[in-house]
Enzyme design. Structure first.
Site, PDB file in Angstrom:
ATOM      1  CB  CYS A 171       0.994  -1.698  -0.977  1.00  0.00           C
ATOM      2  SG  CYS A 171       1.860  -2.728   0.071  1.00  0.00           S
ATOM      3  CB  CYS A 172      -1.348  -4.571   2.690  1.00  0.00           C
ATOM      4  SG  CYS A 172       0.169  -5.067   2.353  1.00  0.00           S
ATOM      5  CD  GLU A 218       3.619  -6.970   1.063  1.00  0.00           C
ATOM      6  OE1 GLU A 218       3.343  -5.918   0.508  1.00  0.00           O
ATOM      7  OE2 GLU A 218       4.893  -7.211   1.034  1.00  0.00           O
ATOM      8  N   GLY A 259      11.209  -1.742 -11.779  1.00  0.00           N
ATOM      9  CA  GLY A 259      11.823  -2.531 -10.734  1.00  0.00           C
ATOM     10  C   GLY A 259      10.701  -3.272  -9.939  1.00  0.00           C
ATOM     11  CG  HIS A 260       6.948  -3.452  -7.314  1.00  0.00           C
ATOM     12  ND1 HIS A 260       6.000  -4.092  -7.812  1.00  0.00           N
ATOM     13  CD2 HIS A 260       6.999  -3.256  -5.949  1.00  0.00           C
ATOM     14  CE1 HIS A 260       5.224  -4.565  -6.846  1.00  0.00           C
ATOM     15  NE2 HIS A 260       5.627  -3.949  -5.549  1.00  0.00           N
ATOM     16  CG  HIS A 294       7.983   1.791  -6.417  1.00  0.00           C
ATOM     17  ND1 HIS A 294       9.457   1.589  -6.084  1.00  0.00           N
ATOM     18  CD2 HIS A 294       7.409   0.460  -6.102  1.00  0.00           C
ATOM     19  CE1 HIS A 294       9.551   0.498  -5.471  1.00  0.00           C
ATOM     20  NE2 HIS A 294       8.336  -0.041  -5.334  1.00  0.00           N
ATOM     21  CD  GLU A 342       8.497  -5.378   1.856  1.00  0.00           C
ATOM     22  OE1 GLU A 342       7.980  -4.860   2.589  1.00  0.00           O
ATOM     23  OE2 GLU A 342       8.470  -5.331   0.546  1.00  0.00           O
TER      24      GLU A 342
END
Length: 651
Positions: free
Chosen positions: A415-416, A347, A201-202, A150, A331
């Protein structure tokens, strides 16, 4: 290029500072900056205030207590081991705070941001590299584990934060840090000999680099974003080659996945992808970047790919709430029409990503389907992610609960919380867009927007009680008569609408195109548009292939999806049946959840009073009458734990 100067709003960071509205392309649409939008209504206004006064300070406290900020000091003896995601949490908090600062100057918040930026500056390496986890825990793994580390994801969020901070304050402190970082990343990645041909990757840095390009004008950032998008999915597969030399951070977890390439959308070049697959947040961020690049580079192949993927998502893989991602395992997405309710992952970050993507698609093509989807996610799948007091959050947003799910103050991977905070703080950016000749109204939110049209200042003033009713007034303010067009969205949920201009009825069907009514004329001071969107209570049904919802119905009124909770009905909601012939009515309840429109009607419930100790009988259970009360889905779990359902048995 047209330029028009206006004064800032009185509550902004500097009352005397002037800002420039620039329209660089006469055809392409551009969102109206939050600097030029004031939100003043009874629905969003209080939520934005709570976000500013409660959520942002609360999240800063969490960043302190968990150790995010302390980790920036890079003290290996502190006892704090940072997570690979931590830098992104800090960045999103800075971004949310910067948007808030742009509208409501707060010297204490300004100081906290500056202090956090100083910590970031102190942790930046001499070559420009900036990542708390890698630098502290495993510096030898720099750029060695792109699939899992990340690094580029965190870098992207830092870039977004820097752009927001610069736009709000005109300070270059964070912008200079991330430009130095981006310059360094550009020396590492690219098609040139000696550079890495890898990609994150993300996904996230791709859209962030476009933002950085737009604020700096540095073309290398745009090219680097395009490189990451173009390289993804090519053979030899970068992550497979990488895995030959190093064990990834999530190797043990990912070894249980069926298709790791689909999980991070690297299974094929992006222009060849036809189905939304894998991790839903990664997908949304990548599609957002593809839409941005399609706009900036005029690449129609990227736009066409986005359109194909959009149709697959909205036609087969999206929940009625705008939630996306059917399974917790990865997810993300599973297969067409697989939309379980109790185990829905949906999510919060994914619904936010859906807002981002649809908003960008609107800038490519003024089509109401994009605004409809943006609105659906915003009022349902996004808002459900945060409690009314702004201090508790859902990571996932199921459409049914047995009463064992509640919001939390923080998560191991948080993260949210800052993601929803930054969206609320920047909401003004999503209401309007324009080019040199047209103003587009996408969302009906009270307040006003200030535009530059043909070098003339134009103000639109919206008043309504949306989303509780669809009676909307828009007044036009101009210094002198000015010719331009206003495009008003007619939501797809509206079966009946009435439109008047200065009291004269407008034929909607005659002027409707792709979900927008175009009003072109020479506008004069105090011209008034009135739009009436009737909001009956509607029963909504799933496609027959959605096996989870057979013989079930959902309730929707306007843009709001409803649910039933056990606190208003019965303990076991699966026993309830809504007869097809029963009428459902809407009623405003000022005492309920801060004042909402609830839906009530007669229902039936299976009675077990004569069932005894029998598990099975050859006679069906008796039915008794009960009143059904449904509340907006986004408000569930604000009164404690209890059962909840969106899809109700119907007979």
């Amino acid at each position: 290029m047209s330029t028009f100067l206006i004064k800032n709003f009185p509550d902004s960071i500097n009352d005397t500072e002037e800002i420039s509205l620039q329209i660089t392309d006469k055809k392409l649409y551009h969102p109206l900056s939050i600097k030029n939008v004031e939100i003043d209504d009874t629905f969003w206004g209080p939520r934005i205030k709570i976000n500013r006064e409660n959520t942002i300070p609360f999240q800063y406290k969490q960043l302190q207590e968990v150790g995010h900020l302390e980790a920036l000091k890079l003290d290996k003896n502190s006892g704090i081991t940072p997570h690979p995601f931590w830098d992104s949490d800090i960045a999103k908090w800075i971004e949310a705070s910067s948007y808030s600062l742009e509208k409501h100057y707060d010297p204490e918040l300004d100081k906290l941001i500056d202090e956090t930026i100083e910590l970031l500056a102190s942790s930046q390496q001499s070559d420009g590299y900036l990542n708390t986890y890698i630098t502290t825990v495993c510096p030898e793994r720099r750029w060695k584990d792109l699939r899992d580390s990340h690094e580029l994801y965190c870098a992207g969020h830092l870039m977004e934060a820097a752009v927001a901070h610069y736009n709000a304050t005109k300070k270059r402190s964070l912008l200079d840090i991330v430009c130095r970082y981006a310059d360094y990343i550009d020396t590492v990645f690219g098609p040139e000999e000696g550079k890495l041909r890898g990609y994150p990757g993300h996904q996230e840095i791709e859209l962030a680099l476009v933002k950085l390009y737009r604020v700096t004008g540095e073309k290398r950032y745009l090219n680097l974003s395009l490189f990451f998008i173009n390289e993804r999915g090519k053979e030899p597969h970068y992550f497979e080659e990488e895995a030959k030399h190093i064990k990834g951070y999530f190797d043990d977890l990912f070894s249980t996945f069926d298709n790791l390439k689909e999980y991070n959308q690297s299974h094929a070049p992006v222009r060849e992808q036809t189905k939304v697959v894998g991790h839903s947040v990664r997908a949304m961020y990548m599609y957002s970047a593809m839409a941005d690049l399609a706009k900036e580079t005029n690449d129609n192949s990227l736009k066409e790919a986005c359109e194909r993927l959009w149709e697959n998502l909205h036609g087969q893989r999206m929940y009625i709430t705008g939630g996306i991602g059917s399974t917790a395992k990865h997810e993300g997405f599973t297969f067409d029409y697989d939309l379980p309710n109790e185990t829905a992952y949906a999510e919060t970050c994914a619904a936010i990503g859906l807002v981002f993507w649809n908003h960008r698609m609107l800038q490519l093509d003024l089509n109401g389907k994009y605004a409809d989807s943006m609105e659906r996610a915003l009022y349902n799948g996004v808002l459900s992610g945060m409690s009314l007091d702004g201090k508790k959050y859902f990571y996932n947003n199921p459409l049914a609960s047995l009463g064992d799910i509640g919001r939390q103050e923080w998560f191991d991977v948080s993260c949210c919380p800052p993601n929803i905070s930054r969206l609320l703080a920047s909401l003004g950016n999503y209401i309007y867009s324009q080019n040199e000749r047209d103003i587009n109204v996408h969302l009906y939110i009270g307040g006003h927007g200030i535009f530059n049209v043909n070098d003339e200042k134009v103000t639109l003033v919206q008043k309504s009680n949306y989303p509780w009713d669809g009676d909307i007034s828009i007044k036009v303010k101009v210094d002198r008569p000015t010719e331009f067009s206003i495009n008003l969205r007619i939501p797809s949920w509206s079966n009946r609408a009435k439109l008047t201009l200065n009291g004269q009825e407008v034929d909607i069907e005659q002027k409707l195109k792709n979900g927008y009514v175009k009003l072109s004329r020479e506008w004069k001071e105090n011209d008034e548009i009135k739009l009436l969107l009737l909001m009956p209570v509607e029963r909504v049904y799933s496609h027959p292939e959605v096996r989870h919802n057979i013989n079930k119905v959902a309730i929707q009124r306007g843009p709001i999806v409803y649910c039933i909770e056990s606190i208003d009905n019965v303990e076991s909601l699966h026993r309830m049946i809504l007869p097809k012939e029963e009428e459902l009515t809407a009623e405003f309840d000022e005492e309920l959840l801060g004042g909402v429109v609830k839906v009530i009607g007669k229902a039936k419930i299976f009675d077990d009073s004569n069932w005894g100790n029998n598990l099975y009988k050859i006679t069906p259970p008796k039915e008794t009458d009960i009143q059904l009360t449904a509340v907006p889905y986004y408000l569930w779990n604000n009164r404690g734990l209890g059962e909840m359902r969106v899809w109700i048995n119907e007979r």
